[in-house]
Design a protein around this motif. Structure first.
Motif, PDB file in Angstrom:
ATOM      1  N   LEU A  23       0.830  -1.208   0.000  1.00 36.82           N
ATOM      2  CA  LEU A  23       0.000   0.000   0.000  1.00 36.82           C
ATOM      3  C   LEU A  23       0.865   1.259   0.000  1.00 36.82           C
ATOM      4  CD1 LEU A  23      -2.873   1.161   0.164  1.00 36.82           C
ATOM      5  CD2 LEU A  23      -2.640   1.093   2.648  1.00 36.82           C
ATOM      6  N   VAL A  24       1.919   1.258   0.787  1.00 34.40           N
ATOM      7  CA  VAL A  24       2.837   2.403   0.839  1.00 34.40           C
ATOM      8  C   VAL A  24       3.508   2.604  -0.516  1.00 34.40           C
ATOM      9  CG1 VAL A  24       4.994   3.247   1.848  1.00 34.40           C
ATOM     10  CG2 VAL A  24       3.214   2.325   3.328  1.00 34.40           C
ATOM     11  N   VAL A  25       3.932   1.508  -1.160  1.00 36.49           N
ATOM     12  CA  VAL A  25       4.576   1.608  -2.467  1.00 36.49           C
ATOM     13  C   VAL A  25       3.597   2.170  -3.492  1.00 36.49           C
ATOM     14  CG1 VAL A  25       5.531   0.237  -4.376  1.00 36.49           C
ATOM     15  CG2 VAL A  25       6.301  -0.171  -2.040  1.00 36.49           C
ATOM     16  N   VAL A  26       2.364   1.692  -3.490  1.00 29.90           N
ATOM     17  CA  VAL A  26       1.356   2.193  -4.425  1.00 29.90           C
ATOM     18  C   VAL A  26       1.084   3.678  -4.169  1.00 29.90           C
ATOM     19  CG1 VAL A  26      -1.087   2.037  -5.071  1.00 29.90           C
ATOM     20  CG2 VAL A  26       0.283  -0.039  -4.854  1.00 29.90           C
ATOM     21  N   MET A  27       0.999   4.091  -2.921  1.00 32.41           N
ATOM     22  CA  MET A  27       0.762   5.498  -2.594  1.00 32.41           C
ATOM     23  C   MET A  27       1.919   6.370  -3.059  1.00 32.41           C
ATOM     24  SD  MET A  27      -1.118   5.192   1.120  1.00 32.41           S
ATOM     25  CE  MET A  27      -0.958   6.920   1.449  1.00 32.41           C
ATOM     26  N   LEU A  28       3.147   5.900  -2.864  1.00 34.39           N
ATOM     27  CA  LEU A  28       4.318   6.664  -3.317  1.00 34.39           C
ATOM     28  C   LEU A  28       4.337   6.779  -4.834  1.00 34.39           C
ATOM     29  CD1 LEU A  28       7.127   5.444  -0.889  1.00 34.39           C
ATOM     30  CD2 LEU A  28       6.053   7.697  -0.983  1.00 34.39           C
ATOM     31  N   CYS A  46       1.701   6.752  -6.809  1.00 32.08           N
ATOM     32  CA  CYS A  46       0.640   7.709  -7.154  1.00 32.08           C
ATOM     33  C   CYS A  46       1.078   9.144  -6.880  1.00 32.08           C
ATOM     34  CB  CYS A  46      -0.633   7.393  -6.370  1.00 32.08           C
ATOM     35  SG  CYS A  46      -1.476   5.919  -6.928  1.00 32.08           S
ATOM     36  N   LEU A  47       1.718   9.374  -5.760  1.00 32.58           N
ATOM     37  CA  LEU A  47       2.200  10.707  -5.413  1.00 32.58           C
ATOM     38  C   LEU A  47       3.262  11.173  -6.413  1.00 32.58           C
ATOM     39  CD1 LEU A  47       1.901  12.956  -3.320  1.00 32.58           C
ATOM     40  CD2 LEU A  47       3.718  11.871  -2.014  1.00 32.58           C
ATOM     41  N   GLY A  48       4.180  10.283  -6.757  1.00 29.88           N
ATOM     42  CA  GLY A  48       5.199  10.618  -7.757  1.00 29.88           C
ATOM     43  C   GLY A  48       4.577  10.929  -9.103  1.00 29.88           C
ATOM     44  N   GLY A  49       3.563  10.149  -9.497  1.00 30.48           N
ATOM     45  CA  GLY A  49       2.869  10.409 -10.755  1.00 30.48           C
ATOM     46  C   GLY A  49       2.154  11.746 -10.741  1.00 30.48           C
ATOM     47  N   ALA A  50       1.560  12.097  -9.615  1.00 26.10           N
ATOM     48  CA  ALA A  50       0.873  13.386  -9.501  1.00 26.10           C
ATOM     49  C   ALA A  50       1.860  14.544  -9.612  1.00 26.10           C
ATOM     50  CB  ALA A  50       0.110  13.461  -8.181  1.00 26.10           C
ATOM     51  N   PHE A  51       3.021  14.424  -8.972  1.00 31.65           N
ATOM     52  CA  PHE A  51       4.033  15.479  -9.078  1.00 31.65           C
ATOM     53  C   PHE A  51       4.571  15.586 -10.499  1.00 31.65           C
ATOM     54  CE2 PHE A  51       4.531  15.287  -4.373  1.00 31.65           C
ATOM     55  CZ  PHE A  51       4.317  16.632  -4.144  1.00 31.65           C
ATOM     56  N   TYR A  52       4.768  14.451 -11.158  1.00 31.52           N
ATOM     57  CA  TYR A  52       5.239  14.464 -12.545  1.00 31.52           C
ATOM     58  C   TYR A  52       4.205  15.152 -13.440  1.00 31.52           C
ATOM     59  CZ  TYR A  52       6.649  12.877 -17.147  1.00 31.52           C
ATOM     60  OH  TYR A  52       7.019  12.842 -18.453  1.00 31.52           O
ATOM     61  N   TRP A  53       2.924  14.810 -13.283  1.00 28.27           N
ATOM     62  CA  TRP A  53       1.862  15.411 -14.082  1.00 28.27           C
ATOM     63  C   TRP A  53       1.799  16.921 -13.847  1.00 28.27           C
ATOM     64  CZ3 TRP A  53      -2.470  18.096 -12.486  1.00 28.27           C
ATOM     65  CH2 TRP A  53      -3.385  18.423 -13.495  1.00 28.27           C
ATOM     66  N   ALA A  54       1.853  17.329 -12.567  1.00 24.69           N
ATOM     67  CA  ALA A  54       1.780  18.760 -12.247  1.00 24.69           C
ATOM     68  C   ALA A  54       2.967  19.505 -12.844  1.00 24.69           C
ATOM     69  CB  ALA A  54       1.727  18.958 -10.741  1.00 24.69           C
ATOM     70  N   ASN A  55       4.155  18.933 -12.786  1.00 25.90           N
ATOM     71  CA  ASN A  55       5.348  19.557 -13.355  1.00 25.90           C
ATOM     72  C   ASN A  55       5.200  19.719 -14.865  1.00 25.90           C
ATOM     73  OD1 ASN A  55       8.039  20.616 -13.171  1.00 25.90           O
ATOM     74  ND2 ASN A  55       8.717  18.717 -14.123  1.00 25.90           N
ATOM     75  N   GLU A  56       4.677  18.694 -15.535  1.00 25.77           N
ATOM     76  CA  GLU A  56       4.452  18.791 -16.973  1.00 25.77           C
ATOM     77  C   GLU A  56       3.431  19.875 -17.300  1.00 25.77           C
ATOM     78  OE1 GLU A  56       5.862  17.079 -19.669  1.00 25.77           O
ATOM     79  OE2 GLU A  56       7.325  16.558 -18.118  1.00 25.77           O
TER      80      GLU A  56
END
Length: 173
Positions: free
Chosen positions: A10-15, A17-27
């Motif tokens: 669960l922690v790995v999946v959350m990390l 998702c969080l990394g994907g959200a930061f990548y999307w926001a940066n783009e």
């Protein structure tokens, strides 16, 4: 043991998702805004905040989402640093560059030339004819002129102006 693996997963999946959200926001904040080839003159009114500016730019279709500009402004600590003025938004700028421009105060400047020997009343007439600065004159045209020099000479052109002079203790009209 099974619960520990489940929590770790669960922690790995959350990390992820969080990394994907930061990548999307940066783009998204580095993607060009929707400004046509002729550019856009946008006015930040005095007292406007980042929320109202981002909402208005989203309604005009410039920003894909107001949350990008608001979020970036809050993240870098510039949410309350907007400067009033008219800004020339060029095609190809992104959200980061837009916020830098709105905070820098590098607004559009208009040039007015007064021929030598022109009286103050004639200068005011020229200024009133220029529709780009009419709003500025109407908003602050009767602002008093403050001076600390008591030996000043008031020229005939300034007779109708409100002049306030410092008397050594306070400024008096």
């Amino acid at each position: 043991m099974g619960v520990l693996k489940w929590l770790l997963g669960l922690v790995v999946v959350m990390l992820l998702c969080l990394g994907g959200a930061f990548y999307w926001a940066n783009e998204q904040i580095h993607a060009p805004l929707r400004i046509d080839d002729s550019g856009l003159i946008y006015e930040v009114r005095s007292g406007a905040n980042l929320r109202s500016v981002s909402r208005e730019l989203e309604q005009k279709g410039v920003l894909p989402s107001r949350w990008l500009l608001e979020g970036w402004g809050r993240y870098i600590g510039k949410a309350n640093a907007l400067r009033a003025g008219e800004y020339a938004l060029e095609p190809g700028i992104n959200t980061v560059q837009l916020l830098e421009q709105l905070v820098s105060g590098q607004s559009v400047q208009y040039q007015v030339t007064f021929p030598e020997g022109m009286a103050l009343a004639e200068m005011l007439g020229v200024l009133h004819e220029n529709d780009k600065i009419t709003k500025t004159l109407a908003a602050g045209g009767r602002k008093p002129i403050k001076t600390w020099s008591r030996r000043s000479t008031i020229l005939p052109e300034f007779v109708s102006a409100n002049v306030m002079v410092h008397n050594g203790n306070k400024i008096i009209p």
